[in-house]
Write a protein that holds these residues in place. Sequence first.
Motif, PDB file in Angstrom:
ATOM      1  N   VAL A 202       0.863  -1.183   0.000  1.00 12.51           N
ATOM      2  CA  VAL A 202       0.000   0.000   0.000  1.00 12.51           C
ATOM      3  C   VAL A 202       0.899   1.232   0.000  1.00 12.51           C
ATOM      4  O   VAL A 202       1.349   1.673   1.065  1.00 12.51           O
ATOM      5  N   ASP A 204       0.392   4.278  -0.108  1.00 16.33           N
ATOM      6  CA  ASP A 204      -0.073   5.379   0.733  1.00 16.33           C
ATOM      7  C   ASP A 204       0.363   5.216   2.190  1.00 16.33           C
ATOM      8  O   ASP A 204       0.346   6.180   2.961  1.00 16.33           O
ATOM      9  N   PRO A 208       5.959   9.911   4.506  1.00 15.69           N
ATOM     10  CA  PRO A 208       5.899  11.063   3.599  1.00 15.69           C
ATOM     11  C   PRO A 208       7.274  11.526   3.135  1.00 15.69           C
ATOM     12  O   PRO A 208       7.410  12.095   2.060  1.00 15.69           O
TER      13      PRO A 208
END
Length: 243
Positions: A202, A204, A208
């Motif tokens: 995943v 996501d 970040p």
Amino acid sequence: MRTLVANEVRKIRRERFVWAVLVLNVVPFALVVANHAVNGGEPTPDRFYFTFHNQYTMVLPLVVCATVAACFHTEFRNGTYFEWLTCGRSRPALWAAKLAVACSLVVLMAAVNHVGLVVFFLVENPGAGILRMSAAYWLLVGVSIASVALLCALLTLVTRNVVIVNVFGIGLTVATLVFMAADFSYVIPTCFAYRISLGMIVPDAAYPDPAQALTAGWAVTALSLVLPLAANLAVVTRRRYLR
């Protein structure tokens, strides 16, 4: 070294804790498969693995702590700790053999889940990206074992209490659940293992700032290996820790 490992394997074969830990190890996979069956197979393969990955992350630190603690605590329970370290063999080698057997046992239990995953995806969806999910799974297992096992061995040798080590495992699981979604979670090795491995499935879920997370995360993981390793060797080689 082969003889030392064989001796440790013979000790573990007599222990019943192995079966209890194995049951704990396969519970997440069994629950996810049962949920998949009840829901009529609706979730996608990625969603299925995502759910399993989350649940296994809650169990894996406990599996590592329980296995390592039980292997090392055998000497204290049987009253053979002094004899174990003074049998005429290198103490670091004795310690390494016991840790190697404990970690190998965790790997074998993790392999049971992996075989289950592979069989499940081959039956349900042969094109589900088995290699990618396998890589994510073993990355989670490998980093978790490396960052937790040495610390559990140290706690067992210092406290000589398997309950304390298992409580530590529970605390580590809680900390992982609380901080796994935080951007700074790479400072906790189990959270780091969870995020970098899940990011393969995943995107996501990845950090970040991947560069910062990977640099800091691997540095913390390395420290979680080097420092406990040095402390473990100090405990098994210094005379004052024999009694």
